[in-house]
Design a protein around this motif. Structure first.
Motif, PDB file in Angstrom:
ATOM      1  N   ASP A   7     -21.972   7.291-102.805  1.00 32.91           N
ATOM      2  CA  ASP A   7     -22.625   6.266-103.634  1.00 32.91           C
ATOM      3  C   ASP A   7     -24.144   6.330-103.478  1.00 32.91           C
ATOM      4  OD1 ASP A   7     -20.397   5.144-104.804  1.00 32.91           O
ATOM      5  OD2 ASP A   7     -20.181   3.563-103.301  1.00 32.91           O
ATOM      6  N   TRP A   8     -24.599   6.465-102.246  1.00 32.05           N
ATOM      7  CA  TRP A   8     -26.036   6.534-101.979  1.00 32.05           C
ATOM      8  C   TRP A   8     -26.632   7.799-102.599  1.00 32.05           C
ATOM      9  CZ3 TRP A   8     -28.935   9.899 -98.764  1.00 32.05           C
ATOM     10  CH2 TRP A   8     -30.283   9.515 -98.613  1.00 32.05           C
ATOM     11  N   LEU A   9     -25.906   8.924-102.523  1.00 32.72           N
ATOM     12  CA  LEU A   9     -26.404  10.175-103.113  1.00 32.72           C
ATOM     13  C   LEU A   9     -26.505  10.075-104.634  1.00 32.72           C
ATOM     14  CD1 LEU A   9     -24.586  12.867-100.957  1.00 32.72           C
ATOM     15  CD2 LEU A   9     -27.017  12.265-100.923  1.00 32.72           C
ATOM     16  N   VAL A  10     -25.597   9.337-105.235  1.00 34.83           N
ATOM     17  CA  VAL A  10     -25.681   9.099-106.685  1.00 34.83           C
ATOM     18  C   VAL A  10     -26.984   8.369-107.005  1.00 34.83           C
ATOM     19  CG1 VAL A  10     -24.668   7.839-108.623  1.00 34.83           C
ATOM     20  CG2 VAL A  10     -23.203   9.180-107.107  1.00 34.83           C
ATOM     21  N   VAL A  39     -19.415  14.815 -86.929  1.00 32.66           N
ATOM     22  CA  VAL A  39     -20.752  14.233 -87.040  1.00 32.66           C
ATOM     23  C   VAL A  39     -20.686  12.770 -86.637  1.00 32.66           C
ATOM     24  CG1 VAL A  39     -22.631  13.690 -88.637  1.00 32.66           C
ATOM     25  CG2 VAL A  39     -21.383  15.822 -88.893  1.00 32.66           C
ATOM     26  N   GLN A  40     -21.655  12.347 -85.837  1.00 31.93           N
ATOM     27  CA  GLN A  40     -21.736  10.941 -85.480  1.00 31.93           C
ATOM     28  C   GLN A  40     -22.059  10.123 -86.727  1.00 31.93           C
ATOM     29  OE1 GLN A  40     -24.835  10.755 -82.595  1.00 31.93           O
ATOM     30  NE2 GLN A  40     -23.620  11.712 -80.975  1.00 31.93           N
ATOM     31  N   ARG A  41     -21.572   8.912 -86.722  1.00 30.64           N
ATOM     32  CA  ARG A  41     -21.778   8.014 -87.860  1.00 30.64           C
ATOM     33  C   ARG A  41     -23.273   7.844 -88.184  1.00 30.64           C
ATOM     34  NH1 ARG A  41     -18.991   2.083 -88.162  1.00 30.64           N
ATOM     35  NH2 ARG A  41     -19.608   1.613 -90.281  1.00 30.64           N
ATOM     36  N   ALA A  42     -24.105   7.784 -87.163  1.00 33.44           N
ATOM     37  CA  ALA A  42     -25.547   7.591 -87.347  1.00 33.44           C
ATOM     38  C   ALA A  42     -26.216   8.794 -88.002  1.00 33.44           C
ATOM     39  CB  ALA A  42     -26.205   7.297 -86.003  1.00 33.44           C
ATOM     40  N   LYS A  43     -25.559   9.953 -87.949  1.00 38.13           N
ATOM     41  CA  LYS A  43     -26.146  11.179 -88.509  1.00 38.13           C
ATOM     42  C   LYS A  43     -25.558  11.548 -89.866  1.00 38.13           C
ATOM     43  CE  LYS A  43     -28.850  12.177 -85.027  1.00 38.13           C
ATOM     44  NZ  LYS A  43     -30.284  12.235 -85.144  1.00 38.13           N
ATOM     45  N   LEU A  44     -24.633  10.738 -90.367  1.00 37.44           N
ATOM     46  CA  LEU A  44     -23.979  11.062 -91.636  1.00 37.44           C
ATOM     47  C   LEU A  44     -24.979  11.060 -92.793  1.00 37.44           C
ATOM     48  CD1 LEU A  44     -21.240  11.829 -92.736  1.00 37.44           C
ATOM     49  CD2 LEU A  44     -20.788   9.424 -93.155  1.00 37.44           C
ATOM     50  N   GLN A  45     -25.886  10.093 -92.820  1.00 38.90           N
ATOM     51  CA  GLN A  45     -26.888  10.061 -93.880  1.00 38.90           C
ATOM     52  C   GLN A  45     -27.809  11.280 -93.781  1.00 38.90           C
ATOM     53  OE1 GLN A  45     -29.744   6.823 -93.897  1.00 38.90           O
ATOM     54  NE2 GLN A  45     -29.888   6.888 -96.124  1.00 38.90           N
ATOM     55  N   LEU A  46     -28.080  11.738 -92.581  1.00 35.13           N
ATOM     56  CA  LEU A  46     -28.890  12.941 -92.398  1.00 35.13           C
ATOM     57  C   LEU A  46     -28.189  14.156 -92.991  1.00 35.13           C
ATOM     58  CD1 LEU A  46     -31.348  14.421 -91.227  1.00 35.13           C
ATOM     59  CD2 LEU A  46     -30.122  14.529 -89.037  1.00 35.13           C
ATOM     60  N   VAL A  47     -26.884  14.259 -92.787  1.00 36.69           N
ATOM     61  CA  VAL A  47     -26.112  15.360 -93.378  1.00 36.69           C
ATOM     62  C   VAL A  47     -26.201  15.284 -94.901  1.00 36.69           C
ATOM     63  CG1 VAL A  47     -23.785  16.317 -93.685  1.00 36.69           C
ATOM     64  CG2 VAL A  47     -24.537  15.585 -91.419  1.00 36.69           C
ATOM     65  N   GLY A  48     -26.021  14.090 -95.457  1.00 41.50           N
ATOM     66  CA  GLY A  48     -26.117  13.914 -96.910  1.00 41.50           C
ATOM     67  C   GLY A  48     -27.493  14.242 -97.446  1.00 41.50           C
ATOM     68  N   THR A  49     -28.515  13.827 -96.730  1.00 40.57           N
ATOM     69  CA  THR A  49     -29.893  14.100 -97.141  1.00 40.57           C
ATOM     70  C   THR A  49     -30.169  15.598 -97.142  1.00 40.57           C
ATOM     71  OG1 THR A  49     -30.596  11.982 -96.219  1.00 40.57           O
ATOM     72  CG2 THR A  49     -32.315  13.618 -96.601  1.00 40.57           C
ATOM     73  N   ASP A  68     -40.105  13.701 -99.666  1.00 40.07           N
ATOM     74  CA  ASP A  68     -39.423  12.775-100.573  1.00 40.07           C
ATOM     75  C   ASP A  68     -38.083  12.325 -99.979  1.00 40.07           C
ATOM     76  OD1 ASP A  68     -41.421  12.945-102.588  1.00 40.07           O
ATOM     77  OD2 ASP A  68     -40.548  14.833-103.296  1.00 40.07           O
ATOM     78  N   PHE A  69     -37.418  13.256 -99.326  1.00 46.66           N
ATOM     79  CA  PHE A  69     -36.123  12.917 -98.734  1.00 46.66           C
ATOM     80  C   PHE A  69     -36.277  12.065 -97.477  1.00 46.66           C
ATOM     81  CE2 PHE A  69     -34.776  16.414-101.481  1.00 46.66           C
ATOM     82  CZ  PHE A  69     -33.670  15.825-102.071  1.00 46.66           C
ATOM     83  N   THR A  70     -37.346  12.243 -96.747  1.00 43.58           N
ATOM     84  CA  THR A  70     -37.570  11.336 -95.605  1.00 43.58           C
ATOM     85  C   THR A  70     -37.949   9.952 -96.112  1.00 43.58           C
ATOM     86  OG1 THR A  70     -39.869  12.035 -95.339  1.00 43.58           O
ATOM     87  CG2 THR A  70     -38.228  13.193 -94.021  1.00 43.58           C
ATOM     88  N   TYR A  71     -38.686   9.895 -97.209  1.00 40.52           N
ATOM     89  CA  TYR A  71     -39.074   8.615 -97.795  1.00 40.52           C
ATOM     90  C   TYR A  71     -37.843   7.849 -98.291  1.00 40.52           C
ATOM     91  CZ  TYR A  71     -40.872   5.243-101.150  1.00 40.52           C
ATOM     92  OH  TYR A  71     -41.120   4.091-101.851  1.00 40.52           O
ATOM     93  N   ILE A  72     -36.937   8.563 -98.971  1.00 40.12           N
ATOM     94  CA  ILE A  72     -35.769   7.905 -99.572  1.00 40.12           C
ATOM     95  C   ILE A  72     -34.825   7.360 -98.499  1.00 40.12           C
ATOM     96  CG2 ILE A  72     -34.151   9.830 -99.836  1.00 40.12           C
ATOM     97  CD1 ILE A  72     -34.947   7.502-102.710  1.00 40.12           C
ATOM     98  N   THR A  73     -34.930   7.898 -97.278  1.00 42.92           N
ATOM     99  CA  THR A  73     -34.123   7.367 -96.170  1.00 42.92           C
ATOM    100  C   THR A  73     -34.877   6.294 -95.414  1.00 42.92           C
ATOM    101  OG1 THR A  73     -34.910   9.037 -94.611  1.00 42.92           O
ATOM    102  CG2 THR A  73     -32.887   9.547 -95.834  1.00 42.92           C
ATOM    103  N   ASP A  74     -35.991   5.855 -95.968  1.00 41.51           N
ATOM    104  CA  ASP A  74     -36.833   4.840 -95.331  1.00 41.51           C
ATOM    105  C   ASP A  74     -37.318   5.329 -93.962  1.00 41.51           C
ATOM    106  OD1 ASP A  74     -38.198   2.436 -95.480  1.00 41.51           O
ATOM    107  OD2 ASP A  74     -36.588   1.307 -94.496  1.00 41.51           O
TER     108      ASP A  74
END
Length: 175
Positions: A7-10, A39-49, A68-74
């Motif tokens: 959902d976040w990647l969309v 993958v640890q739960r905390a790193k899942l967004q990093l994998v997606g990014t 841009d990708f670091t920005y989008i992950t706040d």
């Protein structure tokens, strides 16, 4: 968690106006990577990014930069972390980054069946809804695309009160 990530990647894809192919490739990379790596739960967004970063460099003419990708992950991850994860994904995938996806099959099925743009867009919608569903990973992209196009053709026929066959002969040879 995978569904939330997709959902976040969309949203990321819409924010940066990325091609549909980019989203499909990114999800493919994530699924292939997670099938062999824990993958640890905390790193899942990093994998997606990182997966979206790889896919955008593969598909886009002007891909977003790592900043841009670091920005989008706040700024949850540093650029170096994104680049390190990019390398981990590429190495784990053995640099095999081209993958068939249902979007490509929908394009082909709609072209050979001479489907309207409305049918194509509806089929894309059905197919994109399957991206979030972990249980549908066992099905081949061609099967998901065929089902999406068929459902779209059936819906179109019902709206038009048309009782013709909803699976054109040219599609039979492809699916």
């Amino acid at each position: 968690m995978r569904g939330i990530l997709v959902d976040w990647l969309v949203e990321v894809s819409e924010e940066y106006k990325l091609q549909t192919e980019t989203l499909y490739l990114a999800v493919s990379y994530i699924d292939r990577f997670l099938s062999v790596m824990s993958v640890q739960r905390a790193k899942l967004q990093l994998v997606g990014t990182a997966a979206m970063f790889i896919a955008s460099k593969y598909e886009e003419i002007y891909p977003p930069e790592v900043a841009d990708f670091t920005y989008i992950t706040d700024h949850a991850y540093a650029a170096e972390e994104v680049l390190d994860m990019e390398m981990k994904i590429l190495l784990e995938l053995d640099w095999k980054i081209t993958a068939p996806n249902s979007h490509l099959w929908i394009e082909r099925l709609c072209a050979v069946s001479r489907a309207s743009s409305r049918v194509k867009h509806r089929a894309e919608y059905y197919s994109q809804r399957t991206l979030q569903e972990y249980a549908l990973l066992e099905f081949k992209p061609s099967l998901i695309a065929s089902a999406s196009v068929h459902l779209s053709l059936v819906a179109e026929a019902r709206e038009n009160r048309d009782h013709r066959e909803c699976w054109p002969r040219p599609c039979e040879r492809l699916s």
